[in-house]
Design an enzyme around this catalytic site. Structure first.
Site, PDB file in Angstrom:
ATOM      1  N   GLY A 236      -6.678  24.375   0.773  1.00  0.00           N
ATOM      2  CA  GLY A 236      -7.330  23.717  -0.347  1.00  0.00           C
ATOM      3  C   GLY A 236      -7.590  24.688  -1.473  1.00  0.00           C
ATOM      4  O   GLY A 236      -7.536  25.892  -1.288  1.00  0.00           O
ATOM      5  N   PRO A 237      -7.877  24.152  -2.661  1.00  0.00           N
ATOM      6  CA  PRO A 237      -8.113  25.013  -3.825  1.00  0.00           C
ATOM      7  C   PRO A 237      -9.335  25.914  -3.623  1.00  0.00           C
ATOM      8  O   PRO A 237     -10.180  25.612  -2.772  1.00  0.00           O
ATOM      9  CB  PRO A 237      -8.351  24.029  -4.963  1.00  0.00           C
ATOM     10  N   PRO A 238      -9.413  27.010  -4.374  1.00  0.00           N
ATOM     11  CA  PRO A 238     -10.534  27.934  -4.209  1.00  0.00           C
ATOM     12  C   PRO A 238     -11.869  27.262  -4.492  1.00  0.00           C
ATOM     13  O   PRO A 238     -11.956  26.374  -5.331  1.00  0.00           O
ATOM     14  CB  PRO A 238     -10.258  29.043  -5.228  1.00  0.00           C
ATOM     15  N   LYS A 242     -14.076  26.336   2.033  1.00  0.00           N
ATOM     16  CA  LYS A 242     -13.338  26.660   3.255  1.00  0.00           C
ATOM     17  C   LYS A 242     -14.089  27.697   4.082  1.00  0.00           C
ATOM     18  O   LYS A 242     -14.249  27.546   5.292  1.00  0.00           O
ATOM     19  CB  LYS A 242     -11.939  27.165   2.897  1.00  0.00           C
ATOM     20  N   HIS A 459      -6.928  20.480 -37.363  1.00  0.00           N
ATOM     21  CA  HIS A 459      -6.220  20.589 -36.090  1.00  0.00           C
ATOM     22  C   HIS A 459      -6.942  19.785 -35.008  1.00  0.00           C
ATOM     23  O   HIS A 459      -6.349  18.934 -34.345  1.00  0.00           O
ATOM     24  CB  HIS A 459      -6.124  22.078 -35.715  1.00  0.00           C
ATOM     25  N   GLU A 460      -8.232  20.044 -34.862  1.00  0.00           N
ATOM     26  CA  GLU A 460      -8.979  19.362 -33.804  1.00  0.00           C
ATOM     27  C   GLU A 460      -9.065  17.862 -34.071  1.00  0.00           C
ATOM     28  O   GLU A 460      -8.985  17.054 -33.143  1.00  0.00           O
ATOM     29  CB  GLU A 460     -10.382  19.954 -33.661  1.00  0.00           C
ATOM     30  N   HIS A 463      -6.000  16.217 -32.715  1.00  0.00           N
ATOM     31  CA  HIS A 463      -6.070  15.900 -31.282  1.00  0.00           C
ATOM     32  C   HIS A 463      -6.898  14.646 -31.060  1.00  0.00           C
ATOM     33  O   HIS A 463      -6.514  13.756 -30.311  1.00  0.00           O
ATOM     34  CB  HIS A 463      -6.761  17.040 -30.509  1.00  0.00           C
TER      35      HIS A 463
HETATM   36  P1  ADP Z   1     -13.518  28.853  -0.503  1.00  0.00           P
HETATM   37  O1  ADP Z   1     -13.596  29.657   0.734  1.00  0.00           O
HETATM   38  O2  ADP Z   1     -12.902  27.499  -0.291  1.00  0.00           O
HETATM   39  O3  ADP Z   1     -12.916  29.534  -1.680  1.00  0.00           O
HETATM   40  P2  ADP Z   1     -16.345  29.010  -0.326  1.00  0.00           P
HETATM   41  O4  ADP Z   1     -16.541  28.409   1.008  1.00  0.00           O
HETATM   42  O5  ADP Z   1     -16.409  30.480  -0.413  1.00  0.00           O
HETATM   43  O6  ADP Z   1     -15.007  28.490  -0.960  1.00  0.00           O
HETATM   44  O7  ADP Z   1     -17.392  28.343  -1.320  1.00  0.00           O
HETATM   45  C1  ADP Z   1     -18.115  29.077  -2.232  1.00  0.00           C
HETATM   46  C2  ADP Z   1     -19.487  28.494  -2.429  1.00  0.00           C
HETATM   47  O8  ADP Z   1     -19.404  27.232  -3.032  1.00  0.00           O
HETATM   48  C3  ADP Z   1     -20.227  28.268  -1.148  1.00  0.00           C
HETATM   49  O9  ADP Z   1     -20.919  29.402  -0.769  1.00  0.00           O
HETATM   50  C4  ADP Z   1     -21.160  27.121  -1.492  1.00  0.00           C
HETATM   51  O10 ADP Z   1     -22.323  27.604  -2.110  1.00  0.00           O
HETATM   52  C5  ADP Z   1     -20.383  26.357  -2.517  1.00  0.00           C
HETATM   53  N1  ADP Z   1     -19.705  25.198  -1.918  1.00  0.00           N
HETATM   54  C6  ADP Z   1     -18.375  24.976  -1.886  1.00  0.00           C
HETATM   55  N2  ADP Z   1     -18.095  23.807  -1.286  1.00  0.00           N
HETATM   56  C7  ADP Z   1     -19.262  23.279  -0.901  1.00  0.00           C
HETATM   57  C8  ADP Z   1     -19.618  22.082  -0.214  1.00  0.00           C
HETATM   58  N3  ADP Z   1     -18.699  21.201   0.198  1.00  0.00           N
HETATM   59  N4  ADP Z   1     -20.919  21.862   0.004  1.00  0.00           N
HETATM   60  C9  ADP Z   1     -21.853  22.741  -0.408  1.00  0.00           C
HETATM   61  N5  ADP Z   1     -21.587  23.881  -1.042  1.00  0.00           N
HETATM   62  C10 ADP Z   1     -20.309  24.151  -1.304  1.00  0.00           C
HETATM   63 ZN    ZN Z   2      -4.990  22.332 -30.203  1.00  0.00          ZN
END
Ligand code: ADP
Ligand code: ZN
Length: 659
Positions: A236-238, A242, A459-460, A463
């Site tokens: 999954g995305p950062p 996870k 410009h804006e 858009h």
């Molecule tokens: P990843 O490992 O997916 O990059 P992390 O688990 O390190 O993300 O998440 C970073 C922080 O974001 C966690 O410490 C928490 O505070 C917050 N967070 C992320 N997802 C959740 C969630 N589903 N519920 C509560 N807090 C979350």
């Molecule tokens: Zn623009």
């Protein structure tokens, strides 16, 4: 937390101490070598003579000092400074310089007798030294080895420097130790994380729930002949939680938790990664049952390249191989479960995903509206929020935010409230925090000329005009010409949260993105560098649509996407490449012309909008609505937006476009 026990203070002291010792040794060595070489340069005044010549010199009273080495039967006679001329035929320039003759003798006793005799007769009254030579030999050996020692010392220093402020004892010797963080009961490192702390992610939680069962009660599964899985991959995305989920698994099962990042394995020394993997698994076996969590596993687990010549990373590959070996090496019932996180499962080596390794993939996605609400609830708990706060509203204002982003918003809001000296955190603070996270800090100080301001406003407004008047373009929320971060102006849209996007939607988006430059060209007569970002996005999108999504008439239904790391060869012919380029150009030109047509059609409204922007610097959706009238189309997200309780509702969301 630190498994290498030994806290950092202690470690600093130790390395500081030994480094200064090394400096001292080097200084002494250099000093000695300097003296030594000095010595040798003036040491030419010595010669070997037959034994009887030596006897004659002593009888003549030339000797100032005699040194006998019994081991190699040699005797050295230092010449008195006023007798140098008769012996060497030169004049002594300095009394301190050593002049001596050397000779060999047959019997030490005879020599002793001779010297005694000469002393008695008064021919020799200097110092007499007789040594067994051993001593000398050792010293010689030591001095000869000096350069080597110096080199070794330098090498040690360099190694220390390279391994940085490395954790653990013993400096270079712990390079191969894993740097995993260990969280377990009783070492007081962190409060236990449970599933309660993870908001949303219902399906992922359900899947990892099973892993908790495996760890808690393995017999239930093995009795039926089942094999307990060794690993699971969280994809999954950062920032989607996870790491949090993996910690929660450990917390729920009440087992130790080793956490390490994939990039920690990769060091500049060959073989270090592999030995860290070995060390990690050794530690884990001692603590079993336990969980090993490897974050960013793609740093080691990327697909091994096929050609050895092209950028192959031997170190990474041997680390990966070691990881595979270790995973195969421990039995299914040893109670170790490996969780790994990545945001791209498609680039991982196939061998990692095979059965018996990371054969389960658990998807952890960006939270949807309800999940965002839940995440807000978790992170609002420690805050002192006032009663203007509406969690529903906050969740609606943050589409596309990850859990980590939301945690960040909450923290930022508290900081902003504190900066304004407030008692509690209010809605305005949250909106400011969202704006800040989306667009960076406002820079009111950046100086703009009137001309620049007008250009950016045109410009804006371009858009805004187009996105308001196209059915599928994302509805506008707010436009500003206050510089923010690196952008000079920005428009906020409320993107629809959709799983698939149609070609019409993409084309409308593209047209709106090109609207900025189109307005500049039409109404100022010049085009400017301000549109570069827009053009970059449009170009990428057009290539994606044509080469990957098969969305052009001349290249229908073809996808040339390749996920190989080093793909130098294109999977299509030169002719196709040309075709793709032509199609991209055609698509962008079409949308640009369309944007210009639409702007000309709505030129009065556009001019009014731009004027308003110059005056007010920020305009909102209702200003646009007043000028162009209500949009005849409603979308799902718009419904949400109009349901928002107050007019400031239109303060923010993501999708920042820069001029
Ligand atoms: P990843 O490992 O997916 O990059 P992390 O688990 O390190 O993300 O998440 C970073 C922080 O974001 C966690 O410490 C928490 O505070 C917050 N967070 C992320 N997802 C959740 C969630 N589903 N519920 C509560 N807090 C979350
Ligand atoms: Zn623009």
């Amino acid at each position: 937390m630190d498994t290498q026990n030994g806290n950092s203070d202690d470690r600093n002291k130790r390395s500081g101490f030994s480094i200064s010792w090394i400096y001292i040794i080097i200084a002494i060595a250099l000093g000695y070598m300097f003296l030594q070489s000095n010595d040798q340069s003036q040491d030419g005044a010595s010669k070997r003579v037959p034994y009887n010549t030596f006897q004659q010199y002593v009888e003549h009273g030339y000797a100032s000092k005699i040194v006998v080495s019994r081991d190699n039967n040699s005797v050295r006679m230092y010449v008195k400074s006023d007798r140098i001329t008769p012996v060497f035929g030169t004049r002594a320039d300095s009394a301190s310089i050593k002049f001596y003759v050397e000779s060999e003798f047959l019997s030490a006793d005879k020599l002793q007798e001779f010297i005694d005799e000469q002393s008695k007769q008064g021919h020799f009254n200097g110092e007499f030294i007789s040594k067994t030579g051993n001593n000398d030999g050792w010293m010689n050996l030591l001095w000869n080895m000096m350069p080597l020692l110096v080199i070794v010392a330098i090498w040690i220093i360099v190694m220390r420097r390279m391994s940085g402020g490395m954790a653990g004892m013993g400096g270079i010797f712990s390079v191969g130790k894993s740097r995993a963080q260990l969280v377990e009961k009783g070492n007081g490192s962190a409060p236990k994380v449970t599933f309660k702390d993870v908001a949303g992610q219902a399906s992922a939680k359900q899947e990892v729930q099973e892993i908790v069962e495996f760890l808690k009660n393995p017999k239930k599964f093995t009795d039926l002949g089942g094999k307990i899985p060794k690993g699971a991959l969280l994809v999954g995305p950062p920032g989607t939680g996870k790491t949090l989920l993996a910690k929660a698994v450990a917390g729920e099962a009440d087992v130790p938790f080793f956490s390490m990042s994939g990039s920690d394995f990769v060091e500049m020394f060959v073989g270090v990664g592999a030995s860290r993997v070995r060390d990690l698994f050794r530690q884990a076996k001692e603590k079993s049952p336990c969980i090993i969590f490897i974050d960013e596993i793609d740093a080691v687990g990327r697909a091994r390249s096929r050609s050895a010549a092209m950028g192959a990373n031997d170190e990474r590959e041997s680390t990966l191989n070691q990881l595979l070996t270790e995973m195969d090496g421990f039995g299914t019932n040893s109670g170790i479960i490996i969780l790994a996180a990545t945001n791209r499962a498609d680039i991982l080596d196939k061998a990692l995903l095979r059965a018996g390794r990371f054969d389960r993939q658990i998807h952890v996605d960006l939270p949807d509206l309800n999940e965002r609400k839940a995440v807000f609830q978790v992170h609002l708990k420690p805050l002192k929020a006032d009663n203007t706060l509406d969690i529903d509203f906050l969740a609606r204002q943050t589409p596309g935010f990850s859990g980590a982003d939301i945690a960040n918003v909450c923290n930022e809001a508290a900081l902003i409230a504190a900066r304004h000296g407030k008692e509690s955190v209010g809605k305005d603070d949250f909106l400011a925090a969202v704006d800040r996270i989306v667009g960076g800090l406002e820079k009111k100080t950046k100086v703009m000329t009137e001309e620049e301001k007008r250009t950016i406003a045109l410009h804006e407004a371009g858009h805004a005009t187009i996105s308001w008047n196209l059915q599928y373009a994302n509805p506008l929320v707010k436009v500003t010409i206050v510089p923010r971060g690196r952008a000079l102006g920005a428009a906020w849209y409320l993107p629809e949260e959709r799983q698939i996007t149609t070609k019409e939607q993409m084309l409308d988006e593209m047209c709106a993105t090109l609207g900025g430059r189109a307005a500049e060209e039409l109404f100022t007569g010049h085009i400017s560098s301000g549109a570069m970002n827009d053009l970059e996005r449009v170009t990428k999108q057009a290539y994606g649509m044509i080469a990957y999504m098969g969305m052009s008439e001349r290249l229908p239904n073809l996808c040339y996407y390749s996920n190989e790391e080093y793909s130098f060869g294109k999977p299509y012919s030169e002719a196709t490449a040309k075709l793709i380029d032509e199609e991209v150009q055609r698509m962008i030109t079409e949308q640009y012309e369309r944007a210009k047509r639409l702007l000309l059609e709505k030129r009065d409204g556009h001019a009014e909008l731009a004027q308003l922007l110059v005056e007010r610097e920020v305009i909102f959706a209702d200003d646009v609505e007043r000028i162009f009238g209500k949009r005849p189309w409603t979308s799902r997200t718009e419904e949400l937006l109009t349901a928002a309780p107050e007019p400031e509702a239109e303060a923010a969301t993501q999708n920042l476009t820069t001029p």
